[in-house]
Scaffold this motif. Structure first.
Motif, PDB file in Angstrom:
ATOM      1  N   HIS A  32     121.198  24.074  90.753  1.00 33.51           N
ATOM      2  CA  HIS A  32     122.006  22.987  90.218  1.00 33.51           C
ATOM      3  C   HIS A  32     121.591  21.664  90.855  1.00 33.51           C
ATOM      4  CE1 HIS A  32     124.972  25.071  87.714  1.00 33.51           C
ATOM      5  NE2 HIS A  32     124.865  26.065  88.577  1.00 33.51           N
ATOM      6  N   GLU A  81     120.840  23.524 101.190  1.00 33.74           N
ATOM      7  CA  GLU A  81     122.074  22.892 101.640  1.00 33.74           C
ATOM      8  C   GLU A  81     121.851  21.556 102.339  1.00 33.74           C
ATOM      9  OE1 GLU A  81     126.152  22.412 102.109  1.00 33.74           O
ATOM     10  OE2 GLU A  81     125.103  23.941 100.954  1.00 33.74           O
ATOM     11  N   ASN A 137     130.028  16.254  97.647  1.00 41.13           N
ATOM     12  CA  ASN A 137     129.177  17.369  97.239  1.00 41.13           C
ATOM     13  C   ASN A 137     128.160  16.905  96.213  1.00 41.13           C
ATOM     14  OD1 ASN A 137     131.344  17.138  95.183  1.00 41.13           O
ATOM     15  ND2 ASN A 137     130.215  18.819  94.227  1.00 41.13           N
ATOM     16  N   HIS A 179     126.899  19.013  93.484  1.00 44.38           N
ATOM     17  CA  HIS A 179     127.263  20.288  92.880  1.00 44.38           C
ATOM     18  C   HIS A 179     127.725  21.253  93.974  1.00 44.38           C
ATOM     19  CE1 HIS A 179     127.674  22.687  89.299  1.00 44.38           C
ATOM     20  NE2 HIS A 179     127.330  23.721  90.041  1.00 44.38           N
ATOM     21  N   ASP A 180     126.977  22.327  94.280  1.00 48.60           N
ATOM     22  CA  ASP A 180     127.451  23.311  95.252  1.00 48.60           C
ATOM     23  C   ASP A 180     126.881  23.093  96.650  1.00 48.60           C
ATOM     24  OD1 ASP A 180     124.873  23.985  94.646  1.00 48.60           O
ATOM     25  OD2 ASP A 180     125.308  26.020  93.957  1.00 48.60           O
ATOM     26  N   ARG A 181     126.335  21.900  96.909  1.00 51.99           N
ATOM     27  CA  ARG A 181     125.835  21.567  98.245  1.00 51.99           C
ATOM     28  C   ARG A 181     126.731  20.472  98.829  1.00 51.99           C
ATOM     29  NH1 ARG A 181     121.598  21.761  94.888  1.00 51.99           N
ATOM     30  NH2 ARG A 181     121.055  19.540  94.957  1.00 51.99           N
ATOM     31  N   TYR A 239     133.164  24.626  87.422  1.00 51.35           N
ATOM     32  CA  TYR A 239     132.633  25.063  88.712  1.00 51.35           C
ATOM     33  C   TYR A 239     132.654  26.579  88.769  1.00 51.35           C
ATOM     34  CZ  TYR A 239     132.246  20.447  90.723  1.00 51.35           C
ATOM     35  OH  TYR A 239     131.850  19.167  90.982  1.00 51.35           O
ATOM     36  N   GLN A 240     131.596  27.159  89.359  1.00 46.32           N
ATOM     37  CA  GLN A 240     131.434  28.605  89.314  1.00 46.32           C
ATOM     38  C   GLN A 240     132.438  29.329  90.219  1.00 46.32           C
ATOM     39  OE1 GLN A 240     128.755  26.465  89.416  1.00 46.32           O
ATOM     40  NE2 GLN A 240     128.435  26.820  87.248  1.00 46.32           N
ATOM     41  N   VAL A 241     132.695  28.799  91.411  1.00 42.77           N
ATOM     42  CA  VAL A 241     133.493  29.525  92.394  1.00 42.77           C
ATOM     43  C   VAL A 241     134.972  29.179  92.282  1.00 42.77           C
ATOM     44  CG1 VAL A 241     133.855  29.926  94.866  1.00 42.77           C
ATOM     45  CG2 VAL A 241     131.525  29.696  93.967  1.00 42.77           C
TER      46      VAL A 241
END
Length: 819
Positions: free
Chosen positions: A232, A255, A473, A475-477, A527-529
């Motif tokens: 992402h 990350e 963030n 995305h997921d970082r 968002y995935q999580v």
């Protein structure tokens, strides 16, 4: 026909040029370069995808014979001899050249040429060094790569609306579009046998970015598509193929940064890391024999340098450019900037006689997407190398000085000194005001890795007292977490980190002055999580309040009128609910990516409910981008009674002793009451001092959202005092606004705008019944549209907490309507 930048001693053949279209006028900054479908504004597209200008070597391209490496530096193409370390200048002229790529036989070099409004592709003969063919459309064109036959050129272009993969036949000018996914293609590399092309495809939606292997049929048309890797927001992703086509080297995010990895194209189940922890690889390229991967890295002084690593693995090797051999005679311009006769830091821009930007040897270089100017910061004296001839030097300091400029003649081998005297229209600090930018990001997917100390030069050059970079963030970082708790010098310029909570669905928040980070940073649909979390933004705002800190909404309104049917659907979904329930301390009225007048219209309704919501400001620039406006381009000025500290500043912001601006500056009194204070109802004498380094069209005094007085502004940089009398109602609020006119330096926003926080009538939070009821009806309309979007986004997922939150807000608005 759009003009092509001049190239010295070159014969130009222009291929595929069509007229350029003028960008639509908008109330917010949207794009500098031709618009690409799928982007509301281009801040990420232009920041991530367009070429980088740096004083150091960038974009290495080893030649097929292994004798040279083509590089970009100072906006031109150079040929580096790796053995001697000598780089010889190849191109000259006004355009900024980058991303070179060799033809298979080494007889031609293709590269990108940027004229600050669009990009073209140039194919240059390396046999006689004079002939150039320009491949251009009226859209963004990037990333040329020769096919194995030497006559085809693969590249990406937005000619179809989205940035797709194309192939041009240089022998006859025909073109073939190879992708139609309506995504964003980058860095196409054909396989050695021409049977496929590998490229990066970035999504304009919520799907991940991909590295794609696209087979080509016998007729050259696209065939089977294979995804080799996904991630992402792979902002600085780039790739190169080994000469045998079997191994892919690519830069990919993790990350804390980016790393260089190897992947087998015929079995992409796992990859090997070549470099990453010790460096930040950019623009990889295989050597002609496939034994090494060349790449660029950012340096500690915000330039770039070359590296090379064996394909088999091992230590990363430094490649030093020991000498730069210019094709043109050149000299040095030494720029000294002064205020009141004393050397003073400044924002600088220097161009040569052709208009090409000249840059210093070190320090962050940036591109102003509003004006197309390259700029950087000087501590007061700076030297810049320029081609001999005329050079134009321009400088400002912050928002308070009109632009000072001079054109001088620079002799070959000589140093020419220029002194620019800056004349502030207002001494804000001397008048007891301190300025702050409460929303920007130190590192956010750009090519550089910045430390908080790197902000000092920017803030001094912008005369900015306080900066609040926000952790956020990508995305997921979750970026820059190690900087939380950073302690800076308590004297201005002061740097104190805050946090941006980025539920893309419910709306983005900023938290200022908290001791602890709020978790999670993201949630909600897409968002995935945390996509199904029944969590309100109010929880994050309460987290700030429990610590005595401030919280509010950032970049909230992108349209001029949020109270039309369409406009209501653009307001952050939870903003109205949170505000009417008293959770919102701040609303970002000033921001580069939104419309100040549209945001102020929403803010006025909140004030009319008696909610002491304070206007704040933040540029939302990403400091580690090359293409970004200046920190402090939108800012808030807070009135201080004594010395300036971060805590006293937040207290002044909390009390509303402030105004927001992207240019004009305001100091208003009603019967000596100032913003954040209270004036009695009835007749009131008022005075306003307006200061601006740019012309501004008009001044308006608002009482309960209505224009109670309007006057003309300034037709030139300077100051003006206004006086008058108004009969004030029994309750409500007063603000003063200056706005309208052309945007020019030192400004970088779309139009001049400033507005004070309210002076309250009778008591803080007092209201006028008619204004309160009208505001409640308008806000209820937005709340209803927001709740519709809320349930559509969550679908069948139960969200009792969010539903209850909206029910409470609706009841609060209905009480205001009934009273």
């Amino acid at each position: 026909m759009r003009s092509v930048p001049p190239v010295a001693a070159a014969l130009l053949t222009v291929l595929l040029i069509v007229p350029a279209l003028s960008p639509d006028a908008t109330a917010q900054w949207t794009n500098r370069y031709p618009k690409v479908d799928g982007y509301g504004h281009h801040v990420y597209l232009e920041g991530f995808e367009l070429p980088l200008l740096t004083s150091g070597p960038m974009d290495p391209a080893p030649s097929p014979d292994g004798e040279h490496v083509a590089i970009a530096a100072r906006g031109w193409i150079w040929l580096l001899d790796p053995e001697s370390g000598v780089a010889t200048q190849l191109t000259t002229g006004a355009g900024v050249d980058s991303r070179p790529a060799w033809s298979p036989d080494g007889s031609r070099l293709a590269f990108v040429r940027d004229d600050s409004e669009d990009t073209d592709l140039v194919v240059r003969s390396m046999t006689d060094g004079t002939e150039e063919t320009v491949v251009s459309t009226d859209a963004i064109d990037l990333d040329p790569r020769f096919g194995p036959d030497g006559t085809s050129l693969y590249y990406v272009s937005a000619d179809s609306g989205s940035i797709d993969l194309w192939r041009a036949d240089l022998s006859n000018g025909t073109r073939t579009r190879l992708t139609t996914t309506r995504q964003l293609a980058r860095t196409p590399v054909p396989t050695p046998d021409g049977s496929a092309v590998v490229f990066v495809e970035k999504t304009t939606g919520t799907a991940p970015d991909e590295i794609v292997h696209l087979a080509l049929n016998d007729d050259g048309r696209p065939g089977e598509r294979t995804v080799l890797a996904t991630e992402h927001i792979a902002s600085q992703a780039d790739l190169t193929l080994a000469p045998d086509g079997r191994t892919l080297a690519y830069t990919w995010p993790h990350e804390s940064g980016f790393e260089l990895r190897l992947l087998a194209t015929d079995g992409p189940t796992s990859s090997v890391r070549l470099a990453g922890d010790e460096t930040r690889p950019l623009a990889p390229a295989f050597s002609a024999d496939g034994t090494h991967v060349w790449f660029a890295v950012p340096t500690e002084n915000e330039s770039t340098a070359l590296r090379r690593v064996p394909t088999a693995g091992g230590p990363v090797q430094d490649i030093t450019v020991r000498a730069w051999e210019w094709q043109q005679a050149h000299g040095t311009v030494r720029v000294r900037t002064r205020i009141d006769g004393e050397t003073a830091p400044a924002r600088l821009s220097v161009t040569d006689a052709s208009g090409h930007p000249a840059v210093p040897d070190a320090g962050m270089i940036r591109f102003d997407g509003s004006t197309g100017r390259v700029f950087y910061y000087s501590p007061g004296v700076m030297e810049v190398t320029v081609p001999a001839g005329e050079a134009t030097v321009s400088a400002v300091q912050g928002l308070s000085t009109p632009e000072a400029s001079a054109t001088v003649t620079v002799e070959s081998g000589e140093t020419t000194e220029v002194v620019l005297d800056l004349a502030p229209v207002w001494n804000a600090g001397g008048a007891g005001w301190a300025s702050a930018d409460h929303h920007f990001h130190l590192n956010y997917g750009g090519p550089y890795v910045l430390a908080p100390s790197d902000l000092q030069a920017d803030m001094r050059g912008e005369n900015l007292d306080i900066g609040s970079p926000l952790l956020a963030n990508l995305h997921d970082r979750f970026l820059d977490q190690h900087l939380w708790g950073y302690e800076d010098d308590p004297e201005p310029p002061i740097i104190e980190f805050g946090q941006e909570i980025r539920s893309h669905f419910l709306g983005h928040l900023k938290l200022l002055g908290t001791d602890d980070l709020f978790w999670p940073w993201v949630w909600g649909p897409y968002y995935q999580v945390y996509g199904d979390d029944d969590r309100t933004n109010a929880q994050a705002l309460k987290h700030a309040h429990q610590q005595g800190a401030l919280g509010g909404y950032v970049h909230p309104v992108v349209v001029r009128d949020a109270f039309t049917e369409q406009g209501a659907r653009t307001v952050p979904i939870e903003l109205v609910a949170d505000a009417v329930l008293g959770h919102v301390d701040l609303i970002e009225v000033g921001c580069m990516w939104t419309d100040e007048i549209g945001t102020a219209g929403l803010w006025h309704r909140l004030l009319s409910l008696g909610l002491p919501t304070r206007a704040s400001a933040g540029s939302d620039v990403m400091n580690n981008y090359y293409r970004t406006m200046a920190v402090g381009a939108t800012r808030v000025y807070v009135r201080h009674d004594g010395s300036v500290s971060y805590d006293t500043h937040l207290e002044g912001l909390r009390e509303g002793r402030s105004f927001v601006t992207n240019g004009p500056m305001l100091d208003v009194r009603f019967n000596n009451a100032r913003p954040g204070e209270v004036v009695d109802p009835g007749p009131a004498q008022w005075s306003l001092d307006l200061h601006s380094a740019v012309p501004v069209d008009s001044v308006t005094v608002f009482v309960n959202g209505n224009a109670a007085w309007t006057g003309t502004g300034l037709d030139a940089a300077g100051s003006r005092t206004y006086n008058g009398q108004l009969d004030l109602p029994d309750g409500g609020w007063i603000t003063v606004r200056a706005h309208g006119g052309e945007s020019r330096w030192p400004m970088m926003d779309s139009y001049p705008f400033a507005e004070t926080n309210p002076i309250w009538i009778g008591a803080i939070g007092s209201t006028d019944p008619d204004a309160r009821q009208g505001a409640a009806r308008d806000l209820l309309q937005v709340l209803n549209a927001s709740e519709e979007r809320l349930h559509r986004g969550y679908g069948d997922t139960p969200i009792p907490a969010l539903t209850r939150h909206f029910d409470e807000a609706r009841e609060a608005l209905n009480r205001h309507i009934r009273e």
